[in-house]
Structure formats: structure tokens, C-alpha cells
Design an enzyme around this catalytic site. Structure first.
Site, short mmCIF file in Angstrom:
data_model
loop_
_atom_site.label_atom_id
_atom_site.label_comp_id
_atom_site.label_asym_id
_atom_site.label_seq_id
_atom_site.Cartn_x
_atom_site.Cartn_y
_atom_site.Cartn_z
N HIS A 308 9.03 -2.31 -39.91
CA HIS A 308 9.42 -3.20 -39.09
C HIS A 308 8.58 -3.97 -37.91
O HIS A 308 7.77 -3.62 -37.28
CB HIS A 308 11.29 -3.58 -38.25
CG HIS A 308 12.26 -3.94 -37.87
ND1 HIS A 308 11.15 -5.10 -37.29
CD2 HIS A 308 13.26 -4.75 -38.33
CE1 HIS A 308 12.70 -5.45 -37.08
NE2 HIS A 308 13.36 -5.03 -37.76
N ASP A 366 17.03 -1.76 -43.89
CA ASP A 366 17.62 -3.12 -45.43
C ASP A 366 17.24 -1.46 -46.42
O ASP A 366 17.47 -1.91 -47.86
CB ASP A 366 16.54 -3.63 -45.99
CG ASP A 366 16.86 -4.93 -44.90
OD1 ASP A 366 18.18 -5.31 -44.83
OD2 ASP A 366 16.06 -5.48 -44.19
N1 ACO Z 1 4.32 -0.92 -47.29
C1 ACO Z 1 3.16 -0.50 -47.08
N2 ACO Z 1 1.96 -0.55 -45.86
C2 ACO Z 1 3.04 -1.35 -45.38
C3 ACO Z 1 3.94 -1.66 -45.32
C4 ACO Z 1 5.01 -1.72 -46.07
N3 ACO Z 1 6.02 -2.05 -46.24
N4 ACO Z 1 4.64 -2.46 -44.24
C5 ACO Z 1 3.44 -2.98 -43.62
N5 ACO Z 1 2.45 -2.11 -44.43
C6 ACO Z 1 1.10 -1.80 -43.20
C7 ACO Z 1 0.58 -2.98 -43.58
O1 ACO Z 1 -0.80 -3.97 -45.07
C8 ACO Z 1 -0.96 -2.79 -42.95
O2 ACO Z 1 -1.79 -1.72 -42.72
P1 ACO Z 1 -2.85 -2.50 -42.10
O3 ACO Z 1 -2.97 -2.12 -41.10
O4 ACO Z 1 -3.60 -1.16 -43.48
O5 ACO Z 1 -3.91 -3.50 -43.24
C9 ACO Z 1 0.13 -2.66 -41.48
O6 ACO Z 1 0.73 -1.52 -42.12
C10 ACO Z 1 0.32 -3.16 -40.82
O7 ACO Z 1 0.96 -4.56 -40.82
P2 ACO Z 1 2.11 -5.87 -40.85
O8 ACO Z 1 2.21 -6.73 -42.09
O9 ACO Z 1 1.55 -6.33 -39.88
O10 ACO Z 1 2.77 -5.01 -39.74
P3 ACO Z 1 3.73 -6.14 -39.61
O11 ACO Z 1 4.82 -5.45 -38.38
O12 ACO Z 1 3.85 -7.58 -39.10
O13 ACO Z 1 5.62 -6.48 -40.69
C11 ACO Z 1 7.07 -5.84 -41.72
C12 ACO Z 1 6.44 -6.04 -40.93
C13 ACO Z 1 7.14 -7.64 -42.51
C14 ACO Z 1 8.66 -5.71 -42.24
C15 ACO Z 1 6.47 -5.27 -43.11
O14 ACO Z 1 5.98 -3.84 -42.83
C16 ACO Z 1 7.02 -5.22 -44.34
O15 ACO Z 1 5.95 -6.49 -45.13
N6 ACO Z 1 7.97 -4.38 -45.17
C17 ACO Z 1 8.40 -4.72 -46.09
C18 ACO Z 1 9.62 -5.87 -45.94
C19 ACO Z 1 10.99 -4.61 -45.34
O16 ACO Z 1 11.24 -4.08 -45.41
N7 ACO Z 1 11.12 -6.11 -44.79
C20 ACO Z 1 12.36 -6.12 -44.12
C21 ACO Z 1 12.14 -6.03 -42.25
S1 ACO Z 1 13.90 -5.98 -41.81
C22 ACO Z 1 14.74 -6.86 -41.46
O17 ACO Z 1 14.18 -8.07 -41.41
C23 ACO Z 1 16.22 -6.74 -41.47
#
Ligand code: ACO
Length: 431
Positions: A308, A366
Site C-alpha cells: 500500500h 482489497d
Molecule cells: N508484489 C510484489 N512486489 C511488490 C508489491 C507487490 N504487490 N508491491 C510492491 N512491491 C515491491 C516493488 O517491486 C518494490 O521492490 P524493489 O524495492 O525491489 O524495487 C518495492 O516493493 C516497493 O514498491 P513501490 O511500487 O515503490 O511501492 P508503492 O508504495 O509505490 O506501491 C502499491 C504501492 C501500488 C499499492 C503496490 O504495493 C502494488 O502495486 N500493490 C499491488 C496492487 C494493489 O494491491 N493495490 C491496492 C492498493 S490498496 C487500495 O488502493 C485501496
């Protein structure tokens, strides 16, 4: 503690006042920066921008705290219900029993749609996306109730009690009717003696000779789902609602814009993406192990429903929804659902895997809400509609904050222009 920060720019020094929230959050007020220095701030995606002050919701994502109007989400989930929490979010205080029954009466009174609006809904093609129908229908409320939607905030606020009850109650009827239309089924009119969730489920699933009566566990799972989505401070759709409201737009138009923003897959679509992911894993004959390995290696899709932008700890909503989910499953007699088994495996593996632990990737709301919707029989293309039903009190409260602000300025961010420098018009024969 400093109450301003000094910024040195070229040969100038200016003091930027520190703004402090009730929970000690700190921000720098850069309101005079451009006038005094010619600079603006640049924050692509607003990740570090406070766009307003707000009294509605407090989140501390590092610790996993969510409070509506000061009340912890855990207490509201245990002791309140969606309708009472909606009142709290909108009006700022928990209702007295008198206020609560008046609010419930207003919701009942406003549940049926104008017959003209029902015809409008039935005229959409059957394959229409329900979010397209919802946003149009919500905006059209301004046409059916012009005296509540004058685009003059002072006048609109005089009728706020009615307008807010209309928005909360009718969004549910619109959602259920649009589902029935999409299936070519007869519409079910709301029943004044049913609770908010029971009425929605009745309008969705009752058949002419078979009244749908949900079990208490099912009604309570839906109730909790809606309550947990009631507000989440300045996310994309809420910021959109405030932006539109800042131009003076009425509640229905502003809320309809929130629905449009929520429709985007990066915002309201994640619960649907969780189900898609589980289906794909199942179709591949995987139990989740291969999927997780690919996600970790950056070779496959991300683990949907994990991580998140704000919560770097367990999403408090996910914790709460999880237990109600199991109760609803038991009452529906759902035991060996292969998608559910995969989901549980993914959760268990991810919570114990250093990749996810070190990146603070926990299940978000979610992860479970898609599974709950599926168990309740809500079609996948309506998952985001369900989110909108839950978020309506938050959009209303945030609209009210903007509309009632006597010092309101239209929201108008600046930009850094990166296009072509000035050039002369080229006639068509020379292009
Ligand atoms: N699965 C695997 N790896 C992940 C995930 C995931 N769901 N989420 C983040 N990471 C990893 C990234 O690859 C990154 O790794 P790195 O440091 O090796 O490059 C690290 O974790 C940080 O990721 P960011 O994208 O910078 O994290 P951010 O806080 O920007 O993203 C987000 C948050 C968009 C929600 C992300 O976690 C994601 O895409 N999750 C899956 C989609 C999801 O469930 N969305 C719902 C959010 S809740 C809502 O909107 C009500």
C-alpha cells in the site's frame, strides 16, 4: 520545535511557516513561495503534497492507524454499523438515537428512484459498465433535484441533510437496478422496513417468487465492507471530489466525478485484480508458489492485494475484514473454494517471506474484499461499484468541508512546462 523553515534561494531567504495537525503531523506552508521567489514546488503525483487541512479522517500508515472523526476503525467496526458511521463521517459526531432514526428514515424515504430515472437506467445497453452507469446516474440526480444542486454552495448547504441522504440512499438503488438491467431481470423496488445492507441485497437478488433474505453473517459482512471503505482521506477519488467542489459544483456532480476517478484500475480496481490473479494462478495449475517466485524475481505480475502506498504495516481494514469474511463463508456453506485456498496460501507464504517482510508488503483491504464480494454473489464488474457505495459518506463529508469553507479558493495547481519553446505557425503546405 521550529515553527518555520528557512529556505535559501539565489540571494533570498524566506521563512516557510510550519503547519501542525492535531496528531502532530507537520507540513510546510509554501503559499507565499511563488509571490516571494518566483518558484513553485514540484511534486509529481502529489506524493509529498498536503492539498488541504481536513477534520474527517486520520491515517498513520507506518503504524497502521485509521480513524474516522477521531474514532479508531476497530471500535467502529465492532460497535457501530455502516449507516451510523456514515452519519459520523458526514456530520462529524456520532448521532443521538433521535438523529440516527431520523437519518434512517431519510434513507428509507429517498431509496426509490424517480420513475423517469428508472427509465433512464433501463435505457442503457445491457453490456454497459456499471461504473459508467453509476457516474451518469449520480450526476443526473442534479437534474431530478435541481433545488439541491444549484452550484451555489450557500444554497446547496441549506439542503445538505436531504442531499446527503439522497446520495447515500440512491447510489445503492442505482447500483442494484443497473445490475438487474444488465441481466435483463425485473427491478426490485426498495423495501422501507429493511436495513441498508439487507435492502441492497434484496434489490440485487430477490426474484418475483423468491424473496432474498440474507443471513445475519452475510448482511454483517457487507455492512463491514461498506464501513471500512467510508473514507480514506485525500486519495485520488476524494481529491477529485474536492477539486470539482472547489469550482462551486454541487454535491451530485462532485460525487459523480469521484466515481469516475475510482473507476481507474490503479484506484478502485485492485479488489477485482485480486480475483483475476487467483483465477490465473488456478488456471495455470499453480498453488501460488510459482506465482510468488515470479513476483519476487520481478518476472511476473505483482502480488495483487499486497502492499500500500500509505500503509507500511498491516492495513487495519484488512485485519478486521478477514474475520468477518470467514463467518460469511461459513454461513454461506462455502468450504472448498480453490481460489480461496490459493489466497490463503499466498497470504501465508508472503507473510513469512523476507522479500515481502523487508519491503513491508502486507495484505491490504482489497485482498479480502474481492473474496467477500465474490462470496456474496456480486459480479466482478461491480466490485468497484461496491467500493463507491462504501466511499459515498467520505466524498460527501469532503465535499461539505470544501463547500462550507468561507475562504475557499478554486483548486488550481501549477506546472513546470516542458513543451516546445515559442515557434512560428507553419502553413499546411510546408509541414
Ligand atoms: N508484489 C510484489 N512486489 C511488490 C508489491 C507487490 N504487490 N508491491 C510492491 N512491491 C515491491 C516493488 O517491486 C518494490 O521492490 P524493489 O524495492 O525491489 O524495487 C518495492 O516493493 C516497493 O514498491 P513501490 O511500487 O515503490 O511501492 P508503492 O508504495 O509505490 O506501491 C502499491 C504501492 C501500488 C499499492 C503496490 O504495493 C502494488 O502495486 N500493490 C499491488 C496492487 C494493489 O494491491 N493495490 C491496492 C492498493 S490498496 C487500495 O488502493 C485501496
Amino acid at each position: 520545535m521550529a515553527n518555520f523553515a528557512t529556505l535559501k534561494l539565489d540571494d533570498k531567504e524566506i521563512n516557510l511557516p510550519v503547519v501542525t495537525g492535531t496528531e502532530g503531523e507537520k507540513g510546510l506552508d509554501i503559499g507565499k513561495l511563488r509571490a516571494e521567489t518566483g518558484y513553485i514546488t514540484f511534486d509529481d503525483g502529489f506524493g509529498n503534497t498536503g492539498s488541504c487541512t481536513s477534520n474527517v479522517t486520520y491515517i498513520d500508515g507506518e503504524v497502521g492507524i485509521l480513524r474516522y472523526r477521531g474514532y479508531p476503525i476497530e471500535q467502529l467496526a465492532e460497535k457501530s454499523n455502516f449507516v451510523e458511521t456514515a452519519y459520523l463521517v458526514i456530520h462529524g459526531e456520532l448521532p443521538t438515537s433521535e438523529q440516527r432514526s431520523r437519518f434512517s428514515q431519510l434513507l428509507s424515504r429517498h431509496a426509490p428512484l424517480h420513475e423517469g430515472m428508472t427509465r433512464f437506467l433501463t435505457s442503457f445497453p445491457r453490456e454497459s459498465h456499471p461504473m459508467a452507469v453509476l457516474s451518469s446516474a449520480l450526476n443526473s440526480l442534479g437534474a431530478y433535484y435541481p433545488h439541491l444542486a444549484t452550484n451555489n454552495h450557500q444554497r446547496d448547504l441549506e439542503y445538505f441533510e436531504d442531499a446527503s441522504a439522497i446520495a447515500i440512499s440512491k447510489v445503492r438503488t442505482i447500483a442494484a437496478h443497473s445490475y438487474r438491467v444488465s441481466r435483463g431481470l425485473p427491478l426490485n423496488y426498495p423495501r422501507p422496513n429493511y436495513g441498508y445492507c439487507e435492502n441492497f441485497l434484496h434489490m440485487m437478488f430477490s426474484e418475483p417468487y423468491n424473496e432474498y433474505v440474507p443471513t445475519p453473517e452475510v448482511a454483517s459482512a457487507l455492512n463491514l465492507f461498506l464501513l471500512l471503505h467510508a473514507d480514506h482521506e485525500q486519495n485520488c477519488s476524494t481529491s477529485t471530489v474536492r477539486m470539482v467542489a472547489s469550482a462551486g459544483a454541487n454535491l451530485f456532480a462532485s460525487a459523480a466525478s469521484g466515481v469516475c476517478a475510482l473507476w481507474g484500475p490503479l484506484h478502485g480496481g485492485a479488489n477485482m485484480a485480486v480475483i483475476e490473479m487467483l483465477k490465473n494462478i488456478h488456471a495455470d495449475g499453480d498453488d501460488g508458489t510459482r506465482f510468488i517466485a515470479a513476483a519476487k524475481a520481478g518476472k511476473g505480475d505483482r502480488l495483487m492485494g499486497f502492499g500500500h502506498r500509505v500503509y507500511k504495516n498491516y492495513d487495519p481494514r484488512a485485519k478486521i475484514i478477514k474475520s468477518s469474511f470467514y463467518k460469511a463463508l461459513a454461513s454461506l456453506g462455502i468450504k472448498d473454494d480453490p481460489l480461496l485456498n490459493i489466497a490463503m496460501k499466498l497470504e501465508e507464504v508472503a507473510l513469512n517471506d523476507d522479500y515481502f517482510v523487508s519491503r513491508k508488503l502486507y495484505p491490504n483491504v482489497d485482498f479480502y474484499s474481492g473474496l467477500i464480494m465474490r462470496a456474496l454473489g456480486i459480479p466482478e464488474n461491480m466490485f468497484t461499484v461496491m467500493f463507491a457505495l462504501g466511499r459515498m459518506p467520505g466524498w460527501i463529508a469532503q465535499w461539505h468541508e470544501v463547500a462550507a469553507n468561507s475562504k475557499l479558493k478554486i483548486y488550481r495547481p501549477r506546472q513546470i512546462y516542458t513543451g516546445s519553446p515559442q515557434r512560428n505557425f507553419v502553413p499546411i503546405n510546408l509541414r
